[in-house]
Motif scaffolding. Structure first.
Motif, PDB file in Angstrom:
ATOM      1  N   UNK A 138      39.782  57.534  27.162  1.00  0.00           N
ATOM      2  CA  UNK A 138      39.958  57.066  28.527  1.00  0.00           C
ATOM      3  C   UNK A 138      41.229  56.317  28.849  1.00  0.00           C
ATOM      4  N   UNK A 139      42.021  55.925  27.828  1.00  0.00           N
ATOM      5  CA  UNK A 139      43.191  55.116  28.169  1.00  0.00           C
ATOM      6  C   UNK A 139      44.476  55.938  28.189  1.00  0.00           C
ATOM      7  N   UNK A 140      44.672  56.805  27.177  1.00  0.00           N
ATOM      8  CA  UNK A 140      45.944  57.509  27.074  1.00  0.00           C
ATOM      9  C   UNK A 140      46.077  58.591  28.141  1.00  0.00           C
ATOM     10  N   UNK A 259      36.135  59.288  38.055  1.00  0.00           N
ATOM     11  CA  UNK A 259      35.971  58.232  39.061  1.00  0.00           C
ATOM     12  C   UNK A 259      36.632  56.938  38.610  1.00  0.00           C
ATOM     13  N   UNK A 260      36.416  56.574  37.345  1.00  0.00           N
ATOM     14  CA  UNK A 260      37.051  55.372  36.808  1.00  0.00           C
ATOM     15  C   UNK A 260      38.567  55.536  36.795  1.00  0.00           C
ATOM     16  N   UNK A 261      39.028  56.680  36.295  1.00  0.00           N
ATOM     17  CA  UNK A 261      40.473  56.921  36.192  1.00  0.00           C
ATOM     18  C   UNK A 261      41.127  56.929  37.565  1.00  0.00           C
ATOM     19  N   UNK A 262      40.482  57.576  38.543  1.00  0.00           N
ATOM     20  CA  UNK A 262      41.056  57.646  39.886  1.00  0.00           C
ATOM     21  C   UNK A 262      41.169  56.258  40.506  1.00  0.00           C
ATOM     22  N   UNK A 263      40.135  55.438  40.335  1.00  0.00           N
ATOM     23  CA  UNK A 263      40.173  54.078  40.885  1.00  0.00           C
ATOM     24  C   UNK A 263      41.307  53.277  40.249  1.00  0.00           C
ATOM     25  N   UNK A 264      41.451  53.388  38.924  1.00  0.00           N
ATOM     26  CA  UNK A 264      42.511  52.646  38.233  1.00  0.00           C
ATOM     27  C   UNK A 264      43.887  53.126  38.671  1.00  0.00           C
ATOM     28  N   UNK A 265      44.066  54.433  38.794  1.00  0.00           N
ATOM     29  CA  UNK A 265      45.364  54.977  39.188  1.00  0.00           C
ATOM     30  C   UNK A 265      45.740  54.555  40.599  1.00  0.00           C
TER      31      UNK A 265
END
Length: 331
Positions: A138-140, A259-265
């Motif tokens: 999930x991070x890279x 969903x998590x990635x989109x929110x963070x981006x």
């Protein structure tokens, strides 16, 4: 050497998954070093055919390093899960839930409350496996996605100017990110096993056989001119709800953690582009480098030009100032 963006996304993920302040952007840790080393070892193994057999791989120096780093990661996760489980057992489920009211519920909390198909709590091993997967994958990928979207917006100042304005609508932000993920998907392919016969458009059939693995090219789908006209052009308006409503459901593929990635981006891009105009470093050409994820051969280098207090002050075509940042230098 990890990139600043990778460290930022890893730091954020640690906080959200474990409620753990890793401070990995300032202070190195054994766990962070292990995560980064595992990423490098996995890629290196993919390029060595003989090492695909586990018994050979574990005899090599890389194989021994792989086991040591896995142990480090597993110990960290197991310790967090065990301590959280002990708190739950000590207080009882109801009291523990009550203690969480008004507080942030993290990924470990959600897993501790989850039930399997038989209504049983997940085991500590199951929870640790889910947490390890979320952390490792999930991070890279998010860092690379952020890198490419900033690169694409640097190439297209007309979109960057609109994105960076405080009155930019959230749908347009989503459109910019999705189009970058289409053009430069961090994960280029996924593999699946056939659990039933699959008939292809040309009449051929992929037979049901769980021993065989099918490789599905995300990059190829996202660049298919029959699905995406002018596939090499960066055009966020492809994802305007009106333009995309008739698209096939699998024309654009994303991940389970989207969903998590989109929110963070969205948060990172908004905070960056409200403060800086981003320009390409023309002295460093960008060349795609397909690995486990889609990188650039020599990283992505940008100039950052500080903005004034209002978005009208953005200079979309002005030559960059002497601020040079390796913001997107990748691993």
């Amino acid at each position: 050497m990890p990139s600043p963006v990778s460290l930022m996304t890893l730091d954020s993920l640690q906080k959200c998954v474990f409620s753990y302040n890793s401070n990995c952007q300032e202070t190195p840790s054994d766990y962070i070093a292990a995560i980064l080393e595992l990423s490098s070892l996995v890629v290196r193994r993919q390029h060595r055919l003989l090492l695909h057999w586990d018994f050979l791989y574990h005899l090599t120096a890389d194989g021994r390093r792989f086991r040591r780093t896995c142990d480090t990661v597993h110990r960290f996760t197991a310790d967090v899960v065990q301590r959280r489980h002990q708190a739950l057992d000590r207080l009882g489920r109801e009291a523990w839930l009550k203690s969480k009211q008004g507080k942030t519920v993290d990924f470990i909390d959600i897993l501790l409350l989850a039930k399997d198909e038989d209504g049983q709590d997940l085991s500590e091993e199951d929870i640790a496996a889910e947490a390890d997967t979320f952390m490792f994958e999930g991070h890279d990928t998010t860092a690379i996605g952020l890198s490419w979207v900033l690169y694409n917006l640097a190439c297209h100042p007309e979109y960057q100017k609109r994105y960076g304005c405080s009155n930019c609508s959230m749908p347009f932000s989503t459109m910019c990110i999705k189009e970058s993920l289409r053009l430069h998907p961090p994960v280029m392919a996924v593999s699946r096993r056939c659990t039933e016969d699959i008939k292809l458009p040309d009449g051929h059939v992929l037979p049901k056989d769980t021993r065989n693995i099918c490789l599905i090219s995300i990059y190829g789908t996202h660049h298919n001119p029959a699905v995406w006209p002018e596939p090499q052009v960066y055009n966020p308006h492809r994802f305007d709800p009106e333009n995309s409503k008739n698209q096939p459901p699998l024309a654009f593929m994303n991940c389970i953690g989207q969903n998590f990635a989109m929110a963070e981006m969205k948060v990172v891009l908004a905070l960056t582009l409200l403060r800086f105009a981003v320009h390409l470093d023309e002295s460093r050409p960008v060349r795609r480098k397909p690995e486990l994820i889609l990188r650039s051969e020599n990283g992505l280098w940008l100039h950052l030009d500080p903005l004034g207090p209002s978005c009208e002050s953005r200079p979309p075509h002005r030559a960059p100032r002497a601020i040079h940042s390796p913001l997107l230098r990748e691993i």
